[in-house]
Design a protein around this motif. Structure first.
Motif, PDB file in Angstrom:
ATOM      1  N   GLN A  22       0.829  -1.198   0.000  1.00 16.01           N
ATOM      2  CA  GLN A  22       0.000   0.000   0.000  1.00 16.01           C
ATOM      3  C   GLN A  22       0.870   1.256   0.000  1.00 16.01           C
ATOM      4  O   GLN A  22       0.481   2.298  -0.516  1.00 16.01           O
ATOM      5  CB  GLN A  22      -0.913   0.010   1.229  1.00 16.01           C
TER       6      GLN A  22
ATOM      7  N   ASP B 259      -7.147   5.572  -2.255  1.00 15.35           N
ATOM      8  CA  ASP B 259      -8.199   6.519  -1.872  1.00 15.35           C
ATOM      9  C   ASP B 259      -9.579   5.984  -2.222  1.00 15.35           C
ATOM     10  O   ASP B 259     -10.512   6.080  -1.430  1.00 15.35           O
ATOM     11  CB  ASP B 259      -7.972   7.873  -2.564  1.00 15.35           C
TER      12      ASP B 259
ATOM     13  N   TRP C 281     -10.481   2.951  -2.554  1.00 15.79           N
ATOM     14  CA  TRP C 281     -10.834   1.832  -1.670  1.00 15.79           C
ATOM     15  C   TRP C 281     -11.302   2.343  -0.308  1.00 15.79           C
ATOM     16  O   TRP C 281     -12.297   1.872   0.239  1.00 15.79           O
ATOM     17  CB  TRP C 281      -9.646   0.878  -1.516  1.00 15.79           C
ATOM     18  N   LYS C 282     -10.591   3.333   0.221  1.00 20.34           N
ATOM     19  CA  LYS C 282     -10.986   3.860   1.531  1.00 20.34           C
ATOM     20  C   LYS C 282     -12.371   4.495   1.441  1.00 20.34           C
ATOM     21  O   LYS C 282     -13.201   4.322   2.343  1.00 20.34           O
ATOM     22  CB  LYS C 282      -9.952   4.876   2.016  1.00 20.34           C
TER      23      LYS C 282
ATOM     24  N   LYS D 130     -15.800   3.198   3.330  1.00 21.32           N
ATOM     25  CA  LYS D 130     -16.587   4.103   4.164  1.00 21.32           C
ATOM     26  C   LYS D 130     -18.034   4.154   3.661  1.00 21.32           C
ATOM     27  O   LYS D 130     -18.981   4.056   4.442  1.00 21.32           O
ATOM     28  CB  LYS D 130     -15.957   5.487   4.136  1.00 21.32           C
TER      29      LYS D 130
ATOM     30  N   TYR E 270     -13.970   0.359   8.778  1.00 20.70           N
ATOM     31  CA  TYR E 270     -13.541   1.045   7.568  1.00 20.70           C
ATOM     32  C   TYR E 270     -12.511   2.135   7.860  1.00 20.70           C
ATOM     33  O   TYR E 270     -11.758   2.540   6.997  1.00 20.70           O
ATOM     34  CB  TYR E 270     -14.742   1.640   6.824  1.00 20.70           C
ATOM     35  N   GLN E 271     -12.465   2.600   9.130  1.00 16.62           N
ATOM     36  CA  GLN E 271     -11.496   3.654   9.457  1.00 16.62           C
ATOM     37  C   GLN E 271     -10.078   3.194   9.188  1.00 16.62           C
ATOM     38  O   GLN E 271      -9.206   3.991   8.891  1.00 16.62           O
ATOM     39  CB  GLN E 271     -11.597   4.047  10.946  1.00 16.62           C
ATOM     40  N   THR E 272      -9.844   1.889   9.368  1.00 20.67           N
ATOM     41  CA  THR E 272      -8.478   1.398   9.208  1.00 20.67           C
ATOM     42  C   THR E 272      -8.306   0.599   7.918  1.00 20.67           C
ATOM     43  O   THR E 272      -7.421  -0.234   7.814  1.00 20.67           O
ATOM     44  CB  THR E 272      -8.089   0.509  10.392  1.00 20.67           C
ATOM     45  N   ALA E 273      -9.189   0.833   6.940  1.00 28.12           N
ATOM     46  CA  ALA E 273      -9.134   0.034   5.714  1.00 28.12           C
ATOM     47  C   ALA E 273      -7.756   0.138   5.057  1.00 28.12           C
ATOM     48  O   ALA E 273      -7.172   1.213   4.992  1.00 28.12           O
ATOM     49  CB  ALA E 273     -10.202   0.507   4.739  1.00 28.12           C
ATOM     50  N   VAL E 274      -7.256  -1.001   4.601  1.00 27.50           N
ATOM     51  CA  VAL E 274      -5.961  -1.013   3.918  1.00 27.50           C
ATOM     52  C   VAL E 274      -6.096  -1.810   2.625  1.00 27.50           C
ATOM     53  O   VAL E 274      -7.029  -2.581   2.450  1.00 27.50           O
ATOM     54  CB  VAL E 274      -4.861  -1.685   4.777  1.00 27.50           C
ATOM     55  N   THR E 275      -5.159  -1.586   1.724  1.00 25.82           N
ATOM     56  CA  THR E 275      -5.102  -2.427   0.523  1.00 25.82           C
ATOM     57  C   THR E 275      -3.921  -3.364   0.681  1.00 25.82           C
ATOM     58  O   THR E 275      -2.996  -3.090   1.426  1.00 25.82           O
ATOM     59  CB  THR E 275      -4.891  -1.576  -0.731  1.00 25.82           C
TER      60      THR E 275
END
Lengths: 527, 422, 359
Positions: B288, B300, B302-303, B307, B314-319
């Motif tokens: 990422q 962006d 994805w985040k 959300k 979702y606050q800590t969403a990562v790819t």
């Protein structure tokens, strides 16, 4: 205009460099300007020739706080902002970028830091530095170590330094020095010493026969110490595994052992306990970040009451209707467990959540050179015993415990004597679930916290309870520690998988011999 | 007159009933159906759920741009529940009942092996987004994850280099299934070719879901005393937390004994306190933290998607790497369909060869002309305390996949193009 | 519950009606695979998907029936029947692997560096020996386990937990790659069975018919046993083992016989399941699967023979439908189903039907 600017640019930078106080080439500037290979050589030179003034720089490197701005000027990050690494009060020309370090450089930074700390005033710091150098001293540091041993006035530090020195002296041209070094290494229990001594047994490496014989003697001594450490380590890991099994199974020993409910949702109570810990941690992070280290302690009562409440609710709504049909409770609780797992998955996501160990539960204490006892595991062993004692007191010294035991032994008779069996069932189920919740808090500190957490403990839990004898707290304790230790004795011999299979086979055989478990309730009742 | 409404009602009711029973038999012609075959429950949900969401996001993106061939894509999501025979059943359902044009799915090798006969029998198309052990090249599968030479071998080369710590001894630790077994077999043979002796290689396997790493970590320490050691971990996702916690607690540091993992990415690190892990390594084809405009947009969106859909945490969403591989795979498929002008599997397969896509890893990804694998760059990342990776090394450019590893005897006779396994 | 509900049902409804329903169901099950033989564009054609799905459920129904024999009649709840099912499946799988490998080693062995077949693979290239293994492997294991368990009079929950430990150990063992059964991947990618292409319509039809035949035979056998004196003794054993012993019966032989029979039936079901679904691996032995089998029985109605078959059908049918219709929420529905059934339908679906019949 642009061309004019371009032409002016060199003059401009020259002016700037004349003005800036940090522009003189110092260690930090050298380091920032160098490529990784050059950085490594720099660090090696620094380790061989420590300079007390350089310590702040090395400490900044060690903490990953060294950065450089667009002019390649070095800065150190402080809690409030940036400070020029070469002293002075210069401000960075742009937001400084942290210097990336790879593992090799980080290792060298560690060595450099240790050799700089040898100059420290506090003996404790010097001792730690000397111990670090026993592992990582480089031949270039020979002179430095020799000098420090000669000038060191603290006995403990000198001993540690001599050992670090001995490691380097093994290749000394003088056989007498080699011999002394080999003898000294024989006094340690360091696994590294073993490897070093083993290479000396080869006549091609060590030409002096006297040194070879001494190496053999020293090696035998080191091996004996290492074996000691290994055995102690195995015993400890057995105890630790046992305590984890015990915490996982203790709640079940009550719901299944005393109430006879085959609670397949027991694992999910552990899981909910772990998720309560997670929630408490989140709340602490948000509202009381200063007291974050204490969150596991707060999580204990929270997990207990959350899981106990859920357990009591389940008892009231579902399990209550199934008493006397033990095998069917299995199915209903299986359904409950499916729902709880998916519920958590929908609420918290399918991924594991992060439960961080607070500082007092991370790391471990070095007992022997090859034996580190992790704090978290020691705390869990203590905690498991504490919960056992608590449960025992609850069951044997309180009115509730009396009632529970009465209901277990003869439900109808107890009811006739005025024991409110329904309420007792509910409370006992809540107690069992709550204890599982406590287990969940402990499990969250050593493993995953995810929706499937409970599933991996449910079989082991049932085995512990059945092996110990249903309805017997002492049996469960014995069974848990027995299984843990047996597992850890077998694992190094035949591997984790076969070890587990063998244990299962042994349990099956054992149950043939004692169908009621280790501690059977004695009785003459026959149906 | 009274009869008609009644008739109509009956008809409507029965249609409703039928469509309820066979929800996808009545299909609208103006959409193209794509299957998503990822476990949403059971043990693999932990890894696969985010791939399902990523696939849905990519499909939304493509639809927002007007779809494929002027038609919208319609995702058909099924849950094979981490149950391998159910994977085969669901795959058959997607292909024969729902008539999907393509399927994106599977994570474990066993699930892929389970559906492979179905895709070959019915000539379906599967995009498989996860790094795997190779030893397979089916004309009905496009592999958008890494083959062993695109992940494992460069990682070991790095460990043996001066910067990687110049490791002399290797502790190969894995969960006992086919990916670690094959990877370690390839690595052992590779290490032999580099002059590492068998006494300097230790291979240890643990069962699935193993959670007590005390003995193994003690063994690593013992082994590491014999010389500069690196641990190569193919430990499966779930066991990593207890493994790394034990490493940290027993005081094994990355500077002394680095651990390079092939199955630990940003998504896995979300469940781990990364402070004790700083400096440990992972080898992937994407991180990422890779810095380029395509990736910024990818992360962006994805985040934003996480959300908007209110995904858990979702606050800590990562790819991560498999998510990127999913994203690339779906986009490449869409391009190939547009190029072929049809969703017909044989035509699309042809159009896939040599297909290019500017991917978030900072390169223009190319689908190989023959071997159904992507050319991928290899990156080594170091764990940071914020749960992200810092890329410390990467290959010069994309590497061509060798699904039939030359380090496994007999593979030199395998063809370099896809043939059915039957 | 002194006699099987299905018997009661049969007596109540009259043998004609029961026979009638049975015959219709059987006829459908026989016609279904025959319709599969029609060309694909025919509207009456039954797709391979439907056929394998129904076939799979029928295999599970056999397991449920076998479990009912031990749980419903002898009162022994086994949480390890998945092991016997998988053993049968593995025995058949070995044959299929050998057949697709020809003279060479099975593919998974080749790339995991096996140079020769381990001894326990001997003879598996012959279909007949594989069939023997299908019966012998689960049968012998059940015999040995049962002999010791019943000798020391392990019963109730202890027995359940022991069987669970057994299947868990089996799963771990087969999971190891060194054991020589393909590890986690198990066996897959079969090509032919007895020389016939395994994906051909004809082969699927034949397999399906074999499953129907096995189910019918097991049902008839179960029925005969339940009606016989043997069945009565079993029921007595379930309800009051000690009294039965005081009457001079030795329960061990009875238990052992029904236990081994049940295991063998499971093994046979597994053997037919594997070529149909095309994969066998250790997850079939996971304790979860065996618990699910118990759920089918409980849902359908214990001790009724027909009930468990219905239960297997309902649960698996729902599972197949839910996993598509509500992929994220189907576990809620499944979990709720178990709770509702145990709370409100103590005698299972079959009990509900009987109630309806009485009204």
């Amino acid at each position: 205009m642009p061309t004019a600017l371009l032409r002016l640019f060199p003059i401009f930078t020259l002016l700037l460099s004349l003005l800036a106080p940090h522009a003189q080439a110092g260690d930090a500037a050298d380091f920032v300007a160098a490529n990784p290979a050059k950085q490594a050589t720099l660090l090696e030179t620094w380790s061989a020739h420590p300079d007390a003034a350089r310590l702040p720089l090395i400490e900044a490197l060690q903490k990953g706080r060294l950065a450089s701005d667009s002019n390649k000027a070095p800065f150190i990050q402080t809690d409030t902002g940036w400070q020029a690494a070469e002293g002075g009060d210069a401000q960075p020309a742009s937001e400084p970028k942290k210097l990336p370090l790879n593992n090799r450089l980080r290792g060298l930074v560690g060595t450099a830091q240790a050799s700089h700390q040898l100059l420290a005033k506090e003996p404790a710091v010097r001792l730690a530095a000397a111990q670090q150098l026993q592992k990582s001293a480089k031949p270039a540091q020979l002179q430095l170590l020799n000098a420090r041993v000669a000038s060191e006035d603290d006995d403990a530090v000198r001993d540690a330094l001599s050992l670090a020195l001995a490691n380097l002296q093994l290749i000394d041209p003088d056989p007498a020095i080699r011999l002394a070094a080999v003898r000294l290494l024989g006094e340690t229990g360091d696994p590294l010493a073993r490897t070093r001594l083993e290479t000396l047994l080869d006549p091609a490496v060590e030409t002096d026969a006297g040194v070879r014989t001494a190496a053999e003697t020293s090696l035998a001594q080191v091996k004996r110490r290492l074996l000691m450490g290994e055995l102690l380590g195995q015993a400890f890991s057995g105890l630790s595994l046992g305590s984890i099994l015990l915490l996982a199974a203790l709640g079940l020993a009550i719901t299944f052992g005393l109430l006879g409910v085959i609670n397949m949702a027991h694992g999910e109570m552990l899981m909910l306990g772990a998720y309560s810990t997670y929630m408490v941690q989140i709340l602490f992070q948000r509202f009381a970040p200063d007291a974050l280290a204490l969150y596991p302690l707060v999580a204990l009562p929270v997990a207990f009451f959350v899981t106990a409440a859920i357990g009591m609710a389940l008892e009231r709504t579902v399990i209550r209707h199934l008493y006397g049909r033990p095998l069917e409770t299995l199915l209903a609780t299986w359904g409950i467990s499916l729902i709880l797992i998916q519920l958590v998955r929908v609420l918290f996501g399918a991924q594991n959540v992060e439960v961080a160990n607070p500082a007092w539960l991370s790391g471990g204490v070095q007992v022997l050179p090859n034996l580190v006892l992790p704090y978290s595991r020691m705390v869990i062993i203590g905690f498991a015993l504490f919960v056992v004692v608590l449960t025992w007191l609850l069951l044997n010294k309180t009115r509730l415990g009396l009632n529970v035991r009465a209901v277990t032994q003869n439900r109808n008779m107890a009811a006739c004597c005025g024991v409110p069996t329904g309420r007792v069932d509910m409370l006992a189920f809540g107690l069992g679930s709550g204890i599982a919740g406590l287990g969940g808090v402990a499990l969250s500190q050593i493993g995953n916290v995810g929706p499937d957490l409970g599933q991996s403990y449910i079989i082991d839990s049932f085995l512990v309870v059945v092996l110990g004898g249903v309805g017997q707290l002492a049996g469960s304790v014995m069974a848990a520690f027995g299984l843990g230790i047996a597992n850890k004795i077998l694992e190094p011999q035949i591997g984790a998988v076969l070890g587990k299979i063998l244990i299962l086979a042994l349990i099956i055989l054992f149950i043939q011999k004692r169908p009621q478990g280790l501690f059977a309730l004695k009785g003459r009742v026959i149906d | 007159m009274k009869r008609r409404p009644f008739l109509k009602a009956t008809l409507a009711a029965s249609t409703l009933l039928l469509s309820g029973l066979f929800p996808y038999t009545l299909q609208a012609a103006e959409t193209i159906k794509v299957g998503i075959l990822h476990s949403l429950s059971g043990t693999m949900a932990i890894s696969e759920t985010s791939l399902k969401d990523m696939a849905l996001m990519t499909i939304d993106e493509i639809n927002a741009k007007g779809g494929v061939l002027g038609k919208k894509l319609e995702p058909v999501v099924v849950d094979p529940a981490s149950n391998w025979p159910l994977f085969a059943e669901k795959a058959r359902q997607l292909l024969t009942q729902d008539k999907v044009a393509v399927t994106f799915g599977c994570w474990t090798s066993v699930s892929r092996k389970s559906v492979l006969p179905v895709y070959e029998e019915l000539n379906g198309l599967l995009f498989y987004p996860v790094q795997y052990e190779g030893e397979e090249m089916s004309p009905n599968v496009f592999y958008t994850g890494a083959a062993p030479n695109q992940q494992a071998i460069p990682a070991v080369e790095y460990l043996m280099s001066e910067d990687g710590g110049a490791a002399k001894r290797f502790f190969l630790l894995g969960t006992d299934y086919v990916y670690p077994r094959t990877t370690n077999k390839i690595l052992r043979s590779f290490l032999h070719s580099k002059g590492v002796a068998d006494k300097d290689i230790e291979e240890v396997y643990t069962p699935f879901g193993h959670s007590d790493y005390q003995t193994i970590v003690a063994n690593i320490k013992k082994f590491a005393a014999g010389g500069k050691t690196a641990v190569i971990s193919t430990v499966n996702g779930d066991s990593n937390v207890p493994f790394y916690k034990e490493l940290g607690n027993q005081g094994i540091e990355a500077t002394e004994t680095p651990v390079v993992a092939f199955s630990v990415g940003e998504e896995e690190l979300r469940g781990i306190d990364t402070k004790p892990l700083v400096g440990q390594l992972a080898a992937w084809n994407y991180f990422q933290s890779v810095d380029n405009p395509t990736n910024k947009k990818f992360v962006d969106s994805w985040k934003a998607y996480a959300k908007a859909k209110n995904l858990p945490n979702y606050q800590t969403a990562v790819t991560n790497d498999p998510m990127e591989a999913t994203y690339v795979g779906i986009n490449m498929w869409a391009q190939a369909v547009n190029k072929a002008g049809t969703t017909d599997v044989d035509k699309v397969r042809e159009a896939m060869a040599g297909q290019e896509f500017v991917s978030p890893d900072g390169y223009t990804m190319v689908m190989d002309k023959t071997n159904h694998h992507l050319h991928k760059p290899v990156m080594i990342g170091e764990v940071q305390d914020n749960g992200q990776f810092n890329v410390v090394w990467q290959t010069e450019g994309p590497v061509r996949a060798q699904p039939w590893s030359p380090y496994i005897p007999g593979n030199d006779k395998k063809p370099d193009y896809a043939v059915k396994s039957n | 519950m002194n006699q099987p509900i299905s018997l009661t049902l049969a007596q109540k409804a009259g043998p004609k009606l029961t026979l009638g329903i049975g015959a219709v169901v059987l006829a459908i099950l026989i016609i279904l695979p025959l319709l599969h033989l029609l060309p694909a564009d025919n509207s009456l054609q039954v797709s391979a998907y439907t056929l394998t799905l129904v076939g799979k459920i029928l295999c599970y129904a056999i397991v449920a029936l076998a479990l009912d024999l031990v749980w419903g009649y002898a009162g022994l709840l086994s949480l390890g029947h998945g092991l016997f099912f998988a053993l049968g499946g593995y025995a058949m799988g070995m044959y299929l692997m050998r057949e697709s490998a020809g003279d060479g080693l099975p593919a998974f062995m080749v790339f995991l560096s096996w140079t020769e077949l381990p001894w326990y693979w001997t003879g598996t290239q012959h279909f007949l020996w594989a069939l023997c293994l299908v019966v012998l492997a689960p049968g012998l294991l059940a015999l040995v386990f049962g002999f010791f368990a019943f000798r020391s009079r392990i019963k109730g929950v202890y027995f359940s937990i022991m069987t669970q430990a057994l299947t868990f150990a089996g799963m771990l063992l087969f999971f190891r790659n060194e054991t020589g059964f393909g590890g986690n991947n198990g066996f897959t990618n079969f090509r032919t069975i007895l020389g016939f292409d395994i994906t051909a319509q004809g082969t699927r039809t034949a397999l399906f018919l074999a499953i129907v035949a096995l189910l019918t035979c097991s049902l008839l056998l179960g029925w005969r046993l339940a009606k016989s004196k043997f069945g009565r003794v079993l029921t007595a054993l379930r309800d009051a083992e000690n009294r039965l012993m005081f009457c001079g019966y030795d329960p061990r032989g009875y238990k052992l016989f029904i236990w081994v029979l049940s295991a063998v039936l499971c093994g046979l079901a597994g053997a037919l399941y594997v070529p149909l679904v095309g994969i066998i691996n250790p997850s079939e032995m996971s304790p979860t699967n065996s618990i699910e089998a118990a759920v089918w029985v409980a849902l359908g109605g214990r001790g009724s023979l027909i009930g468990p078959i219905l239960g297997a059908g309902i649960v698996n049918g729902m599972k197949s439908w839910f996993t598509v219709a509500f992929p994220e929420y189907w576990l809620f529905a499944l979990g709720a189903l178990f709770i509702v059934v145990t709370l409100y339908l103590p005698k299972g679906v079959i009990g509900l039907l009987r109630k309806k019949g009485e009204q």
